[in-house]
Design a protein around this motif. Structure first.
Motif, PDB file in Angstrom:
ATOM      1  N   LYS A  50      20.275  29.249  -4.005  1.00 13.59           N
ATOM      2  CA  LYS A  50      21.084  28.850  -5.151  1.00 13.59           C
ATOM      3  C   LYS A  50      20.285  29.050  -6.450  1.00 13.59           C
ATOM      4  N   TYR A  51      20.904  29.759  -7.394  1.00 14.71           N
ATOM      5  CA  TYR A  51      20.235  30.090  -8.646  1.00 14.71           C
ATOM      6  C   TYR A  51      21.029  29.540  -9.822  1.00 14.71           C
ATOM      7  N   GLY A  52      20.370  28.775 -10.676  1.00 13.74           N
ATOM      8  CA  GLY A  52      21.002  28.240 -11.868  1.00 13.74           C
ATOM      9  C   GLY A  52      20.363  28.822 -13.116  1.00 13.74           C
ATOM     10  N   PHE A  53      21.104  29.669 -13.817  1.00 13.78           N
ATOM     11  CA  PHE A  53      20.609  30.292 -15.043  1.00 13.78           C
ATOM     12  C   PHE A  53      21.319  29.695 -16.254  1.00 13.78           C
ATOM     13  N   ASP A  54      20.634  29.687 -17.383  1.00 15.23           N
ATOM     14  CA  ASP A  54      21.268  29.223 -18.614  1.00 15.23           C
ATOM     15  C   ASP A  54      20.508  29.788 -19.808  1.00 15.23           C
ATOM     16  N   ASN A  55      21.248  30.008 -20.901  1.00 14.70           N
ATOM     17  CA  ASN A  55      20.644  30.560 -22.111  1.00 14.70           C
ATOM     18  C   ASN A  55      19.907  29.498 -22.920  1.00 14.70           C
ATOM     19  N   ASN A  56      20.077  28.227 -22.551  1.00  9.69           N
ATOM     20  CA  ASN A  56      19.403  27.130 -23.240  1.00  9.69           C
ATOM     21  C   ASN A  56      18.066  26.872 -22.552  1.00  9.69           C
ATOM     22  N   GLU A  57      16.989  27.371 -23.168  1.00 11.10           N
ATOM     23  CA  GLU A  57      15.669  27.258 -22.536  1.00 11.10           C
ATOM     24  C   GLU A  57      15.203  25.812 -22.411  1.00 11.10           C
ATOM     25  N   TYR A  58      15.649  24.945 -23.312  1.00 10.75           N
ATOM     26  CA  TYR A  58      15.248  23.539 -23.270  1.00 10.75           C
ATOM     27  C   TYR A  58      15.919  22.810 -22.108  1.00 10.75           C
ATOM     28  N   LEU A  59      17.164  23.152 -21.850  1.00  6.91           N
ATOM     29  CA  LEU A  59      17.879  22.588 -20.710  1.00  6.91           C
ATOM     30  C   LEU A  59      17.187  22.970 -19.398  1.00  6.91           C
ATOM     31  N   ILE A  60      16.845  24.241 -19.259  1.00  5.30           N
ATOM     32  CA  ILE A  60      16.174  24.722 -18.043  1.00  5.30           C
ATOM     33  C   ILE A  60      14.801  24.084 -17.892  1.00  5.30           C
ATOM     34  N   ALA A  61      14.079  23.955 -19.008  1.00  4.02           N
ATOM     35  CA  ALA A  61      12.763  23.296 -18.965  1.00  4.02           C
ATOM     36  C   ALA A  61      12.908  21.846 -18.514  1.00  4.02           C
ATOM     37  N   LEU A  62      13.977  21.187 -18.959  1.00  4.24           N
ATOM     38  CA  LEU A  62      14.223  19.794 -18.561  1.00  4.24           C
ATOM     39  C   LEU A  62      14.488  19.710 -17.061  1.00  4.24           C
ATOM     40  N   TRP A  63      15.360  20.576 -16.539  1.00  2.00           N
ATOM     41  CA  TRP A  63      15.649  20.550 -15.105  1.00  2.00           C
ATOM     42  C   TRP A  63      14.382  20.782 -14.286  1.00  2.00           C
ATOM     43  N   ASN A  64      13.597  21.772 -14.654  1.00  2.07           N
ATOM     44  CA  ASN A  64      12.386  22.089 -13.890  1.00  2.07           C
ATOM     45  C   ASN A  64      11.349  20.976 -13.975  1.00  2.07           C
ATOM     46  N   ALA A  65      11.249  20.339 -15.144  1.00  2.00           N
ATOM     47  CA  ALA A  65      10.307  19.223 -15.290  1.00  2.00           C
ATOM     48  C   ALA A  65      10.731  18.040 -14.426  1.00  2.00           C
ATOM     49  N   LEU A  66      12.022  17.715 -14.467  1.00  2.00           N
ATOM     50  CA  LEU A  66      12.534  16.594 -13.674  1.00  2.00           C
ATOM     51  C   LEU A  66      12.350  16.837 -12.182  1.00  2.00           C
ATOM     52  N   LEU A  67      12.612  18.062 -11.742  1.00  2.00           N
ATOM     53  CA  LEU A  67      12.461  18.388 -10.323  1.00  2.00           C
ATOM     54  C   LEU A  67      10.996  18.427  -9.898  1.00  2.00           C
ATOM     55  N   SER A  68      10.094  18.559 -10.876  1.00  2.08           N
ATOM     56  CA  SER A  68       8.652  18.556 -10.583  1.00  2.08           C
ATOM     57  C   SER A  68       8.057  17.159 -10.653  1.00  2.08           C
ATOM     58  N   GLY A  69       8.914  16.153 -10.921  1.00  2.00           N
ATOM     59  CA  GLY A  69       8.443  14.778 -10.928  1.00  2.00           C
ATOM     60  C   GLY A  69       8.174  14.179 -12.293  1.00  2.00           C
ATOM     61  N   TRP A  70       8.563  14.864 -13.357  1.00  4.49           N
ATOM     62  CA  TRP A  70       8.332  14.332 -14.702  1.00  4.49           C
ATOM     63  C   TRP A  70       9.182  13.092 -14.937  1.00  4.49           C
ATOM     64  N   ASN A  71       8.550  12.059 -15.481  1.00  8.45           N
ATOM     65  CA  ASN A  71       9.262  10.815 -15.790  1.00  8.45           C
ATOM     66  C   ASN A  71       9.587  10.762 -17.275  1.00  8.45           C
ATOM     67  N   PRO A  72      10.857  10.776 -17.645  1.00 13.17           N
ATOM     68  CA  PRO A  72      11.239  10.714 -19.061  1.00 13.17           C
ATOM     69  C   PRO A  72      10.828   9.387 -19.681  1.00 13.17           C
ATOM     70  N   PRO A  73      10.637   9.348 -21.007  1.00 11.24           N
ATOM     71  CA  PRO A  73      10.318   8.081 -21.682  1.00 11.24           C
ATOM     72  C   PRO A  73      11.446   7.084 -21.523  1.00 11.24           C
ATOM     73  N   ASP A  74      11.109   5.814 -21.687  1.00  9.53           N
ATOM     74  CA  ASP A  74      12.080   4.741 -21.488  1.00  9.53           C
ATOM     75  C   ASP A  74      13.221   4.799 -22.502  1.00  9.53           C
ATOM     76  N   PHE A  75      12.933   5.335 -23.699  1.00 11.48           N
ATOM     77  CA  PHE A  75      13.972   5.400 -24.721  1.00 11.48           C
ATOM     78  C   PHE A  75      13.584   6.420 -25.784  1.00 11.48           C
ATOM     79  N   ILE A  76      14.574   6.958 -26.490  1.00  5.34           N
ATOM     80  CA  ILE A  76      14.343   7.835 -27.644  1.00  5.34           C
ATOM     81  C   ILE A  76      15.086   7.225 -28.824  1.00  5.34           C
ATOM     82  N   ASP A  77      14.343   6.779 -29.843  1.00  6.47           N
ATOM     83  CA  ASP A  77      15.000   6.162 -30.993  1.00  6.47           C
ATOM     84  C   ASP A  77      15.505   7.227 -31.962  1.00  6.47           C
ATOM     85  N   ASN A  78      16.269   6.774 -32.940  1.00  6.45           N
ATOM     86  CA  ASN A  78      16.916   7.679 -33.880  1.00  6.45           C
ATOM     87  C   ASN A  78      15.902   8.481 -34.707  1.00  6.45           C
ATOM     88  N   GLU A  79      14.806   7.836 -35.079  1.00 11.21           N
ATOM     89  CA  GLU A  79      13.782   8.507 -35.890  1.00 11.21           C
ATOM     90  C   GLU A  79      13.162   9.665 -35.111  1.00 11.21           C
TER      91      GLU A  79
END
Length: 250
Positions: A50-79
């Motif tokens: 199964k291959y998932g391609f997309d023109n949004n490089e940031y989206l793909i980087a997010l998927w690959n990071a998450l699948l590699s075990g990256w833990n997102p920050p607890d929150f992102i504020d407006n600033e």
């Protein structure tokens, strides 16, 4: 599941069941999504590769990071959100993807800040954390998916054969949502037709050229009770010539 612009989350199970029948009946081992987005369909596909391609490089980087075990920050504020929106190069690609989707209103790419909001009943709703929880539930279903940053135009049609290809491009009548006025719809349909000669190509849209036939359609219910307009009818199209017309399921 990831809430992303144009998401197929509401119909993913229905349409993936159709795809899985075609894949199994025709012994297909390669499934490709050139517009993978929130990966709400590919997660339900049963196929060897199964291959998932997309023109949004940031989206793909997010998927690959998450699948590699990256833990997102607890929150992102407006600033922080504003800083990422104004200067994405100062942040990692996966963090830009995270802010652009999970901290944006309704998952619409850097539309406006929407990580947290006050509700009508006086409570505060943390949409960012809800989004992270939903994605974490989704991740186990995406093990083995190969995510790559690639525009659909850069897929070499002559090298792709005997594959099932599902396309969910920006809709011609829905540019306001996708905010993509540069998408060449005429080129896309010509590309899809060429690809259909040696592959099973299915496209999500409201409208399609005459040589593409409808294999499924559904009028979706309104997202909000007070919504004035009826939601358009979602449709799946397949090219009415070439290999796709020989399917033992369609």
């Amino acid at each position: 599941n990831m809430k992303y612009t144009g998401s197929k989350a509401r119909i993913s199970k229905e349409i993936s069941d159709i795809f899985n029948k075609i894949i199994e009946a025709n012994n297909i081992i390669n499934y490709i999504e050139p517009f993978v987005g929130g990966a709400n369909v590919i997660e339900n596909i049963i196929c060897k590769n199964k291959y998932g391609f997309d023109n949004n490089e940031y989206l793909i980087a997010l998927w690959n990071a998450l699948l590699s075990g990256w833990n997102p920050p607890d929150f992102i504020d407006n600033e922080t959100y504003k800083k990422v929106k104004e200067n994405p190069l100062n942040f990692s690609k996966e963090f830009v993807g995270l802010a652009g989707i999970c901290a944006s209103y309704n998952g619409n790419w850097f539309s406006s800040y929407g990580a947290i909001s006050d509700t009508k009943i006086g409570t505060t709703r943390n949409y960012y954390r809800e989004s992270i929880r939903n994605i974490n539930k989704q991740l186990p279903k995406l093990n083995g998916v190969i995510f790559q940053h690639k525009a659909y135009k850069n897929l070499k049609t002559e090298d792709i054969k005997n594959c099932f290809i599902y396309c969910d491009p920006p809709y011609a009548q829905n540019k306001r949502v996708y905010n993509d006025k540069t998408f060449d719809h005429k080129f896309f349909w010509e590309w899809a037709q060429i690809l259909s000669i040696n592959n099973y190509v299915v496209v999500s849209e409201y409208i399609a050229p005459d040589n593409f036939k409808i294999i499924w359609e559904k009028q979706l219910s309104k997202m909000f009770p007070r919504q004035k307009k009826d939601t358009p009818t979602e449709k799946l199209f397949i090219c009415d010539n070439g290999k796709s017309n020989k399917s033992s399921v369609l």
